[in-house]
Design a protein around this motif. Structure first.
Motif, PDB file in Angstrom:
ATOM      1  N   ASP A 163       0.805  -1.222   0.000  1.00 46.44           N
ATOM      2  CA  ASP A 163       0.000   0.000   0.000  1.00 46.44           C
ATOM      3  C   ASP A 163       0.838   1.271   0.000  1.00 46.44           C
ATOM      4  N   THR A 192       0.504   5.633   3.059  1.00 39.70           N
ATOM      5  CA  THR A 192      -0.156   4.436   2.543  1.00 39.70           C
ATOM      6  C   THR A 192      -1.487   4.820   1.907  1.00 39.70           C
ATOM      7  N   ARG A 193      -2.022   3.894   1.153  1.00 39.42           N
ATOM      8  CA  ARG A 193      -3.337   4.120   0.541  1.00 39.42           C
ATOM      9  C   ARG A 193      -4.427   4.266   1.593  1.00 39.42           C
ATOM     10  N   ASN A 194      -4.140   3.806   2.813  1.00 42.27           N
ATOM     11  CA  ASN A 194      -5.097   3.903   3.920  1.00 42.27           C
ATOM     12  C   ASN A 194      -4.846   5.131   4.788  1.00 42.27           C
TER      13      ASN A 194
END
Length: 332
Positions: free
Chosen positions: A39, A59-61
């Motif tokens: 990610d 991160t993508r989160n």
């Protein structure tokens, strides 16, 4: 769900990442980004004058993992950082179009080396911009002010070049971004010529991406390019604040304009902590904030999710390309 449908293709807006930040969490006039392992995302920011030059790991989160690099002319520092890519080992390469060099860091951000010599001879650089690795771990560098593309080993040894100044096929005028497709073909954002050109790996001209005689699909200062698994080509149309999408043969497909109606979690936290901002946003027309403002770079992941970086809004907007068009239509 916000959806764009055109020519048998469906693009669903998903979410956005990031916010303005002079240091720490956030981006500041970001110029480029690269999708790392898992990610991980690396975003390179330019800041202003002599502050804000850095690479941010997120991160993508929405997890902030830290940053590295600094303003200056020393090892691991930047003046005008422009582009970023990863080699096969996950090392981070970044171009600096003021210092005419490529800096190399490990995946955690420790400085490893730099290379590049200012000039116009073979292997010399003048305003290096976009960079992209091929499958053999060689790196293509957009040598912008020299109006050419140069190819080097990852250690900086010159391998070859193509392109020259001009407006004809295969000629360039201050090129900016670059990417490679799965076959090793090279796509170049020909910024001042308002078009994208596709070349084979040896620099042979293949396809032109630009508007038709009626102005459909026009570009104004294209900066970044990405190619998905179907061969569709995404171009950040920097001057027109949009992303233009073309088929593999160069025909125009559709446009994305930005759909970030919901702020990123970072931005929402900042808004919630400031009651005056909450009240002001309730009174204002927020639609301009949803739309792209100076989109500068685009990447596509293996699942054909499309990530678009906006330098003026300091964020990434993410879209998903739907594979099963008929099933998606039944669910709308």
């Amino acid at each position: 769900m916000l959806t764009t449908v055109a020519a048998g293709r469906v693009f669903d807006y998903s979410y956005c990442i990031g916010m303005y930040g002079m240091s720490g969490q956030g981006f500041w006039a970001p110029q480029d980004f690269v999708l790392g392992e898992g990610d991980l995302i690396y975003v390179i920011s330019r800041g202003v004058e002599e502050i804000g030059q850095r690479i941010t790991r997120v991160t993508r989160n929405h997890e902030f993992l830290g940053q590295f690099g600094a303003s200056g002319k020393g090892d691991g520092q930047f003046v005008w950082p422009r582009s970023i890519d990863l080699d096969s080992e996950g090392n981070v390469y970044a171009s600096d179009d003021f210092l005419h060099r490529i800096s190399v860091f490990d995946k955690e951000g420790a400085f490893l080396s730099s290379w590049g010599t200012a000039g116009s001879k073979e292997g010399e650089l003048d305003g290096p911009s976009g960079i992209a690795f091929d499958a053999d771990d060689n790196i293509f560098v957009v040598d912008s002010a020299n109006n050419r593309i140069q190819k080097f080993t990852k250690d900086g040894s010159f391998l070859g070049s193509f392109g020259q100044a001009g407006e004809g096929e295969g000629e360039l005028n201050l090129p900016w971004g670059i990417c490679l497709d799965r076959e090793g073909n090279v796509y170049v954002a020909d910024w001042k010529n308002n078009r994208v050109q596709k070349f084979d790996a040896d620099g042979g001209f293949l396809v032109m991406f630009q508007g038709n005689d009626n102005g459909v699909g026009d570009l104004h200062g294209p900066t970044g390019i990405a190619v998905d698994s179907d061969g569709d080509v995404y171009v950040t149309d920097w001057g027109n604040h949009r992303v233009q999408i073309y088929g593999p043969d160069g025909h125009f497909v559709t446009t994305l304009v930005g759909d970030a109606q919901t702020p990123s979690p970072w931005t929402q936290t900042y808004i919630d902590a400031n009651p005056d901002i909450v009240k002001a946003r309730r009174r204002a027309n927020m639609e301009p904030e949803w739309r792209f403002r100076r989109p500068v770079a685009v990447n596509v992941d293996p699942n054909d999710s499309i990530f678009v970086l906006e330098t003026a809004r300091h964020r990434l907007q993410v879209y998903d390309k739907v594979k099963d068009y008929e099933e998606h239509s039944l669910n709308l």
